[in-house]
Design an enzyme around this catalytic site. Structure first.
Site, short mmCIF file in Angstrom:
data_model
loop_
_atom_site.label_atom_id
_atom_site.label_comp_id
_atom_site.label_asym_id
_atom_site.label_seq_id
_atom_site.Cartn_x
_atom_site.Cartn_y
_atom_site.Cartn_z
N LYS A 1 0.85 -1.20 0.00
CA LYS A 1 0.00 0.00 0.00
C LYS A 1 0.88 1.25 0.00
O LYS A 1 0.59 2.23 -0.68
CB LYS A 1 -0.94 -0.01 1.21
CG LYS A 1 -2.07 -1.00 1.04
CD LYS A 1 -2.87 -1.25 2.30
CE LYS A 1 -3.87 -2.38 2.05
NZ LYS A 1 -4.54 -2.86 3.25
N GLN B 1 -5.12 -1.92 9.30
CA GLN B 1 -4.82 -3.17 8.60
C GLN B 1 -5.39 -4.35 9.40
O GLN B 1 -5.14 -4.48 10.60
CB GLN B 1 -3.29 -3.31 8.44
CG GLN B 1 -2.86 -4.56 7.69
CD GLN B 1 -3.33 -4.58 6.23
OE1 GLN B 1 -3.22 -3.60 5.50
NE2 GLN B 1 -3.89 -5.71 5.81
N ASP C 1 -11.34 2.13 3.57
CA ASP C 1 -11.71 0.72 3.40
C ASP C 1 -13.23 0.57 3.29
O ASP C 1 -13.73 -0.49 2.92
CB ASP C 1 -11.23 -0.10 4.62
CG ASP C 1 -10.14 -1.09 4.23
OD1 ASP C 1 -9.88 -1.25 3.02
OD2 ASP C 1 -9.55 -1.70 5.14
#
Ligand code: NAD
Length: 286
Positions: free
Chosen positions: A52, A96, A122
Site C-alpha cells: 500500500k 490493517q 476501506d
C-alpha cells in the site's frame, strides 16, 4: 478457453487516473495524505502494508505508517485511531486487518467505527456500509469496487444478470453483493451454511467467490460461458498463491476468469488509492 481478466492491467488504468487527480490537487497546492495503522507483526499484513505504501508513493499520495505492538491495549489503539481521524492533515485512515484478538477481542466493529467515515478508505464503518445499502454514495469497500470493475471490463451492463456471491464477510461478500445489486444484478449470497452450493452456482451468469478455500469452485459447478471472479488468496503448502477456484478446469468452461495472483488483488489496492482521493475531494468540498 476463457479470457483471462488481467487485473494488473486494469489496475494500472485506475492508478493512472488517480495519479492525474493527485497531480491536479498538488498543482492547486494541496497534499493528499494517508495513514495506515498496523498492530503486531503478522508477516502477511506487513507485506500488504508495504504494498500500500509503494502504491501511494507511486501516485504521489503521502503515506504514514503507525505501528503498535501486539501487546498494546485496546485503549491505545482506540486513541491512535481517534487522533488520526481528528488530524486535519490526514485524508484517509486504514486499520490493517486482522488485528490481534488479544488487542481487540470481540470489539473489532467498535474500533473500525472509530474511524471518521469521511476518512474510512476501506469503507468498513457502519456509516459507509449503510450508505452502500442506501445506493452507494459513500466510500465503497475497495475489493467490492475491484470486483465490479473486473466484471464490467467484460460485461459492462449487469442488468438482470444472475450473480452468485460466495462469502458474506463484512469486508468482501456483503458489500460486493450490495454493490452488484445496486448495479441491477440479481444477487444470491451463499456461505458456509448454504445447502447445495453447486445448485446455486450452476444457475449463475457470474460467480464471485471469496471464501478462502482453495479449489472450492470446480468446473462442474459452473454454467458454460459464465464469468468467474476469484477473490480468494490462499497460500498453498508448496508456498504458491492460489484463489478459490480450480482455475485450470474452470477456465475451460467459463467465458472470462480472474487469475490469482494478478486479478482482484491489484484492483483492490488501486481502488483504495481512488478512495483516498475521493475522501480528499469530499473533505475539501471539491
Ligand atoms: P472470511 O473468512 O471473513 O469470510 C469467508 C466467507 O466465505 C464466509 O462468509 C463463509 O461463510 C464463506 N465460506 C467459507 N467456506 C465456504 C464454503 N465451503 N462454502 C461456501 N461458503 C464458504 O474471509 P474474507 O475476509 O471475506 O476473505 C475471503 C477470501 O478473500 C480470503 O481468501 C482472503 O484472503 C481473500 N481476500 C482477498 C482480497 C483481495 O484483494 N483479493 C481482499 C480481501 C480478502
Amino acid at each position: 478457453m476463457a479470457q483471462i481478466i488481467d487485473g494488473k492491467a486494469l489496475a494500472a488504468v485506475v492508478r493512472s487516473e488517480v495519479a492525474a487527480e493527485v497531480q491536479k490537487i498538488q498543482a492547486q497546492g494541496g497534499t493528499v495524505r494517508f495513514a495506515a495503522v498496523l498492530v503486531g507483526e503478522n508477516p502477511a499484513s506487513q507485506i500488504y502494508v508495504r504494498n500500500k505504501q509503494r502504491a501511494c508513493e507511486q501516485v504521489g499520495i503521502a503515506f504514514e505508517l503507525h505501528t503498535l505492538p501486539a501487546t498494546c491495549r485496546y485503549d491505545e489503539l482506540a486513541d491512535l485511531i481517534r487522533q488520526l481521524s481528528a488530524d486535519k492533515k490526514i485524508n484517509g485512515v486504514l486499520l490493517q486487518l486482522p488485528v490481534p484478538v488479544a488487542v481487540v477481542g470481540d470489539r473489532l466493529s467498535e474500533i473500525l467505527n472509530l474511524i471518521d467515515p469521511r476518512k474510512d478508505v476501506d469503507g468498513l464503518t457502519v456509516a459507509n456500509l449503510g450508505l452502500l445499502v442506501d445506493g452507494n454514495v459513500g466510500l465503497v469497500p475497495c475489493t467490492a469496487q475491484g470486483v465490479l470493475y473486473a466484471i464490467q471490463s467484460v460485461c459492462p451492463d449487469l442488468t438482470g444478470k444472475n450473480v452468485v456471491m460466495i462469502g458474506r464477510s463484512r469486508i468482501v461478500g456483503r458489500p460486493t453483493s450490495l454493490l452488484l445489486t445496486n448495479h441491477n444484478a440479481t444477487v444470491t449470497v451463499c456461505h458456509s451454511r448454504t445447502r447445495n452450493l453447486a445448485e446455486h452456482t450452476r444457475q449463475a451468469d457470474i460467480v464471485v467467490v471469496a471464501a478462502g478455500c482453495p479449489k472450492l469452485l470446480t468446473a462442474d459447478m459452473v454454467k458454460k460461458n459464465a464469468i468467474i471472479i476469484d477473490v480468494g488468496i490462499n497460500r498453498l503448502p508448496n508456498g504458491k498463491l492460489a484463489g478459490d477456484t480450480d482455475f485450470e478446469n474452470v477456465a475451460k468452461v467459463a467465458t472470462a476468469i480472474t487469475p490469482v495472483p494478478g486479478g482482484i488483488g491489484p484492483l483492490t489496492v488501486a481502488f483504495m488509492l481512488k478512495n483516498i482521493v475521493v475522501a480528499y475531494r469530499q473533505q475539501n468540498c471539491l
